[in-house]
Design a protein around this motif. Structure first.
Motif, PDB file in Angstrom:
ATOM      1  N   GLY A  10       0.812  -1.187   0.105  1.00  0.00           N
ATOM      2  CA  GLY A  10       0.192   0.054  -0.084  1.00  0.00           C
ATOM      3  C   GLY A  10       0.773   1.025   0.198  1.00  0.00           C
ATOM      4  O   GLY A  10       0.639   2.191  -0.815  1.00  0.00           O
ATOM      5  N   ARG A  11       1.750   1.051   0.958  1.00  0.00           N
ATOM      6  CA  ARG A  11       2.616   2.466   0.887  1.00  0.00           C
ATOM      7  C   ARG A  11       3.527   2.695  -0.272  1.00  0.00           C
ATOM      8  O   ARG A  11       3.762   3.768  -0.910  1.00  0.00           O
ATOM      9  N   HIS A  12       4.366   1.494  -0.611  1.00  0.00           N
ATOM     10  CA  HIS A  12       4.711   1.562  -2.095  1.00  0.00           C
ATOM     11  C   HIS A  12       4.433   0.366  -2.871  1.00  0.00           C
ATOM     12  O   HIS A  12       4.127  -0.919  -2.266  1.00  0.00           O
TER      13      HIS A  12
ATOM     14  N   THR B  80      -4.392  -2.910   1.202  1.00  0.00           N
ATOM     15  CA  THR B  80      -5.162  -1.694   0.725  1.00  0.00           C
ATOM     16  C   THR B  80      -4.579  -0.962   2.132  1.00  0.00           C
ATOM     17  O   THR B  80      -4.043  -1.255   3.142  1.00  0.00           O
ATOM     18  N   GLU B  81      -4.537   0.512   1.734  1.00  0.00           N
ATOM     19  CA  GLU B  81      -3.831   1.498   2.520  1.00  0.00           C
ATOM     20  C   GLU B  81      -4.467   2.899   2.374  1.00  0.00           C
ATOM     21  O   GLU B  81      -4.948   3.066   1.349  1.00  0.00           O
ATOM     22  N   ASP B  82      -4.042   3.671   3.134  1.00  0.00           N
ATOM     23  CA  ASP B  82      -4.452   5.041   3.042  1.00  0.00           C
ATOM     24  C   ASP B  82      -3.640   5.811   1.829  1.00  0.00           C
ATOM     25  O   ASP B  82      -4.323   6.560   0.958  1.00  0.00           O
TER      26      ASP B  82
ATOM     27  N   CYS C 194       9.836  -8.452  15.457  1.00  0.00           N
ATOM     28  CA  CYS C 194       9.542  -9.028  13.919  1.00  0.00           C
ATOM     29  C   CYS C 194       9.164  -7.905  12.896  1.00  0.00           C
ATOM     30  O   CYS C 194       8.629  -8.192  12.142  1.00  0.00           O
ATOM     31  N   TYR C 195       9.572  -6.566  13.427  1.00  0.00           N
ATOM     32  CA  TYR C 195       9.369  -5.313  12.723  1.00  0.00           C
ATOM     33  C   TYR C 195      10.699  -5.169  11.658  1.00  0.00           C
ATOM     34  O   TYR C 195      11.755  -4.390  11.885  1.00  0.00           O
ATOM     35  N   PHE C 196      10.707  -5.708  10.246  1.00  0.00           N
ATOM     36  CA  PHE C 196      11.756  -5.805   9.360  1.00  0.00           C
ATOM     37  C   PHE C 196      11.823  -4.267   8.585  1.00  0.00           C
ATOM     38  O   PHE C 196      12.575  -4.092   7.728  1.00  0.00           O
ATOM     39  N   ASP C 197      11.018  -3.370   9.295  1.00  0.00           N
ATOM     40  CA  ASP C 197      11.066  -1.869   8.774  1.00  0.00           C
ATOM     41  C   ASP C 197      11.888  -1.102   9.855  1.00  0.00           C
ATOM     42  O   ASP C 197      12.454  -0.143   9.470  1.00  0.00           O
ATOM     43  N   TYR C 198      12.356  -1.821  10.870  1.00  0.00           N
ATOM     44  CA  TYR C 198      13.217  -0.977  11.848  1.00  0.00           C
ATOM     45  C   TYR C 198      14.603  -1.181  11.444  1.00  0.00           C
ATOM     46  O   TYR C 198      15.054  -2.059  10.535  1.00  0.00           O
ATOM     47  N   TYR C 199      15.625  -0.211  11.967  1.00  0.00           N
ATOM     48  CA  TYR C 199      17.062  -0.052  11.582  1.00  0.00           C
ATOM     49  C   TYR C 199      17.726  -1.436  11.914  1.00  0.00           C
ATOM     50  O   TYR C 199      17.313  -2.036  12.832  1.00  0.00           O
TER      51      TYR C 199
ATOM     52  N   ALA D  71      15.055   4.485   7.399  1.00  0.00           N
ATOM     53  CA  ALA D  71      13.970   3.770   7.963  1.00  0.00           C
ATOM     54  C   ALA D  71      13.117   4.394   8.931  1.00  0.00           C
ATOM     55  O   ALA D  71      13.316   5.523   9.297  1.00  0.00           O
ATOM     56  N   ILE D  72      12.206   3.536   9.059  1.00  0.00           N
ATOM     57  CA  ILE D  72      11.219   4.041   9.981  1.00  0.00           C
ATOM     58  C   ILE D  72      11.495   4.694  11.546  1.00  0.00           C
ATOM     59  O   ILE D  72      10.863   5.458  12.130  1.00  0.00           O
ATOM     60  N   GLY D  73      12.534   3.988  11.935  1.00  0.00           N
ATOM     61  CA  GLY D  73      12.956   4.083  13.247  1.00  0.00           C
ATOM     62  C   GLY D  73      13.406   2.668  13.920  1.00  0.00           C
ATOM     63  O   GLY D  73      13.628   1.764  13.108  1.00  0.00           O
TER      64      GLY D  73
ATOM     65  N   VAL E 134       6.623  -6.364   7.140  1.00  0.00           N
ATOM     66  CA  VAL E 134       7.337  -5.450   6.317  1.00  0.00           C
ATOM     67  C   VAL E 134       6.681  -4.302   5.764  1.00  0.00           C
ATOM     68  O   VAL E 134       6.182  -4.319   4.689  1.00  0.00           O
ATOM     69  N   TRP E 135       6.445  -3.259   6.532  1.00  0.00           N
ATOM     70  CA  TRP E 135       5.925  -2.108   6.191  1.00  0.00           C
ATOM     71  C   TRP E 135       6.998  -1.169   5.483  1.00  0.00           C
ATOM     72  O   TRP E 135       8.001  -1.020   5.482  1.00  0.00           O
ATOM     73  N   THR E 136       6.148  -0.581   4.274  1.00  0.00           N
ATOM     74  CA  THR E 136       7.256  -0.140   3.265  1.00  0.00           C
ATOM     75  C   THR E 136       7.106   1.473   3.010  1.00  0.00           C
ATOM     76  O   THR E 136       7.310   2.087   2.106  1.00  0.00           O
TER      77      THR E 136
HETATM   78  C1  TNX Z   1       2.008   0.046  12.706  1.00  0.00           C
HETATM   79  S1  TNX Z   1       1.640  -2.926  12.653  1.00  0.00           S
HETATM   80  C2  TNX Z   1       1.152  -0.004  11.790  1.00  0.00           C
HETATM   81  C3  TNX Z   1       1.479   0.367  10.168  1.00  0.00           C
HETATM   82  C4  TNX Z   1       2.723   0.869  10.083  1.00  0.00           C
HETATM   83  C5  TNX Z   1       3.872   0.173  10.969  1.00  0.00           C
HETATM   84  C6  TNX Z   1       5.298   0.983  10.871  1.00  0.00           C
HETATM   85  C7  TNX Z   1       0.187  -2.058  12.209  1.00  0.00           C
HETATM   86  C8  TNX Z   1      -0.765  -3.119  12.570  1.00  0.00           C
HETATM   87  N1  TNX Z   1      -0.024  -0.804  11.945  1.00  0.00           N
HETATM   88  O1  TNX Z   1       0.648   0.798   9.635  1.00  0.00           O
HETATM   89  O2  TNX Z   1       3.209   0.830   8.827  1.00  0.00           O
HETATM   90  O3  TNX Z   1       3.371   0.388  12.181  1.00  0.00           O
HETATM   91  O4  TNX Z   1       6.130   0.372  11.497  1.00  0.00           O
END
Ligand code: TNX
Length: 553
Positions: A184-186, A213-215, A442-447, A457-459, A492-494
């Motif tokens: 959704g984000r990308h 689906t995303e904003d 488990c958040y592979f969007d973290y550094y 990255a997101i943080g 994997v939030w993008t």
């Molecule tokens: C929280 S995890 C969210 C996502 C964001 C993510 C970024 C979750 C259920 N919601 O919408 O992308 O943090 O880390």
């Protein structure tokens, strides 16, 4: 004199033993000859090696379409990378002939349906399992024992495709082994999704959670609502750098669009099926829905107008819970989704849904009153439970993020615990199934390394070792409650991953570590040993052209 004459013969004999019974030289066998990830439950090494040649036959017993497909999948790999064709055919009896790989289904085996036995001798290879998916995992192990050139798209020169001899008994610890991807984000093209699945299969993941689906974008074609993709799949521009609030924001001024047609989705689902991966679609509700609201403004409480989001965060405009047409819309969308995805589970989101609009919306307030609800949190529960009822009636179960615990839990829901493990513990105690995805592990969007040396990255901070250390079963649960923990998933939030290369960099090798969390018995895990295997194992990803993050930085 006699003694001395014996000596060269003895040296030759020992060299012959060391080289394996085939007499081939060992130079093609990897330095770390058993770099299998996730680590098998039991692996007994033995001397010698089996070498694949154009004369090697791939046989299966009994005659079974699934086994034939697996045989062709494997012979296809050696066909591309080794340039030779092996015969794939049913066997007359479950006994391996010389220079053959035999796959046998044996329903009497006392093991997990995903488990397998793999016996490699210099003359034969035998894989046994109760079900084809077990055979498939045996093949993945075999693949990782081969030289990494086996992953090549074109014929590799001067490579002997040998595997070291071993006897392996293996089965997964958890039935749910997941990786997620936010498109959704990308948006990422279909070909990348197919490749993402290929990599997952190598590490024995069995579930792909596809966040559709995303904003910032609606990515799945819904025939009944064409505007979802005409309008909702495009944003006019994208935030540059990190999100620090509207005042500091800069935008790139570039339109960004993308969605999957239903034909694309069918292709992805079919590909996943061949890899024994279930695809769980996520259709977010009631929050993270701005792209849908921009397409059909009547779905929001204020009536709009709305715009597909151009920056990240949590947005106040969400589906209106007081409006019956929202449920009609979602049920129609889900009807098409159910037709496309055979998965038992459908993920309905449920996270990060601010209640601001519902508080001010007369229709929502009227619904709260009419249904005897306490507040807007109970209204969210009403929303999710109503959708759950619809999906249950059509033979599907829902998964939701842990916010669905607030205001009461929908009766049959599975909970994905992401804000730490509290939600997972609470749900298991309520006898609900749980998938563990705590952001801390488990958040592979973290550094994954020093922030100053890593791409934006997101943080957060989640190095490889921390992923590896994760134990999905919370100590707080009784043995009875622990049974509700189905497994763990990497998310994997993008927001900050705009390209496939960057996704690969963030996901690998952390997904290798999590595969071992999901598969290997806790007592068998050992980080140093994992890293040793990983060094050799990563060569496979290298040949595949995966942009993984190198070790040691
Ligand atoms: C929280 S995890 C969210 C996502 C964001 C993510 C970024 C979750 C259920 N919601 O919408 O992308 O943090 O880390």
């Amino acid at each position: 004199m006699k003694k001395n004459a014996l000596f060269p013969g003895l040296v030759l004999f020992i060299a012959f033993l060391l080289a394996g019974c085939t007499g081939k030289d060992t130079s093609q066998v990897k330095e770390n000859a058993y770099p299998v990830i996730p680590k098998p439950v039991k692996l007994v090494k033995s001397s010698g090696q089996f070498t694949f040649t154009p004369q090697t036959e791939i046989k299966y017993y009994p005659d079974h379409a699934g086994l034939k497909d697996i045989g062709e999948y494997f012979s296809g790999m050696l066909n591309r990378s080794g340039g030779f064709t092996m015969d794939v055919a049913p066997a007359a009896r479950p006994r391996a002939a010389k220079n053959s790989l035999l796959m046998v289904l044996d329903t009497t085996l006392d093991m997990n349906p995903e488990g397998y036995l793999l016996n490699i001798t210099p003359k034969t290879i035998e894989i046994k399992a109760k079900e084809p998916r077990g055979i498939f995992y045996g093949i993945q192990t075999l693949r990782q024992l081969l030289p990494p050139q086996v992953e090549g798209a074109a014929k590799a020169e001067n490579v002997t495709f040998s595997v070291p001899c071993a006897n392996i008994e293996d089965q997964p610890r958890f039935p749910y082994r997941g990786l997620h991807l936010d498109v959704g984000r990308h948006f990422f093209p279909k070909d990348f999704i197919l490749r993402y699945l290929d990599m997952m299969a190598m590490y024995k993941y069995n579930t792909f959670h596809w966040h559709l689906t995303e904003d910032q974008g609606w990515r799945i074609e819904i025939k009944k609502y064409p505007k979802l993709t005409q309008i909702g799949s495009c944003r006019k521009e994208t935030l540059v750098g990190s999100w620090e609030g509207e005042k500091e924001a800069r935008y790139d001024g570039k339109k960004d669009c993308g969605y999957y047609t239903q034909e694309d989705i069918k292709e992805v689902v079919a590909h996943a099926k061949k890899l024994y991966i279930t695809v769980i679609p996520e259709i977010e509700m009631p929050g993270h829905s701005l792209a849908a609201l921009a397409s059909y403004p009547q779905l929001g409480c204020t009536g709009g107008p709305y715009e597909v989001a151009t920056h990240w965060g949590v947005f106040k405009d969400i589906y209106c819970a007081g409006n019956d047409s929202v449920f009609t819309f979602l049920e129609n969308v889900l009807t098409e989704v159910m037709d496309l995805f055979p998965s038992k589970y459908i993920h309905i989101g449920g996270d990060e849904a601010p209640k601001d609009r519902w508080e001010k919306c007369p229709k929502c307030q009227a619904r709260i009153k009419a249904e005897g609800l306490k507040d807007e949190h109970e209204l969210q529960n009403y929303f999710i439970s109503r959708i759950e009822k619809f999906l249950n009636a059509h033979g599907h179960n829902i998964i939701g993020w842990d916010e669905i615990l607030e205001g009461g839990l929908a009766p049959n829901a599975t909970v994905m615990s992401w804000r730490g493990i509290k939600g997972g513990i609470a749900a298991a105690k309520m006898k609900h199934d749980v998938i563990m995805t705590p952001n801390s592990y488990c958040y592979f969007d973290y550094y994954q390394g020093d922030k100053d040396k890593e791409p934006l990255a997101i943080g957060g901070f989640l190095p490889l070792k921390k992923v590896y250390s994760y134990e999905p079963v919370p100590a707080e649960l009784t043995p009875e409650e622990q049974k509700y923990i189905l497994g763990a998933q990497g998310n994997v939030w993008t927001e900050y991953m705009a390209t496939p290369d960057y996704v690969e960099y963030m996901v690998y090798p952390r997904a290798c570590a999590l595969s071992e969390v999901d598969w290997t018995p806790a007592g068998e895990k050992d980080y140093d040993d994992f890293v040793n295997r990983l060094k050799a194992n990563l060569q496979h990803l290298k040949v595949m052209g995966v942009h993984y993050r190198p070790l040691g930085e």
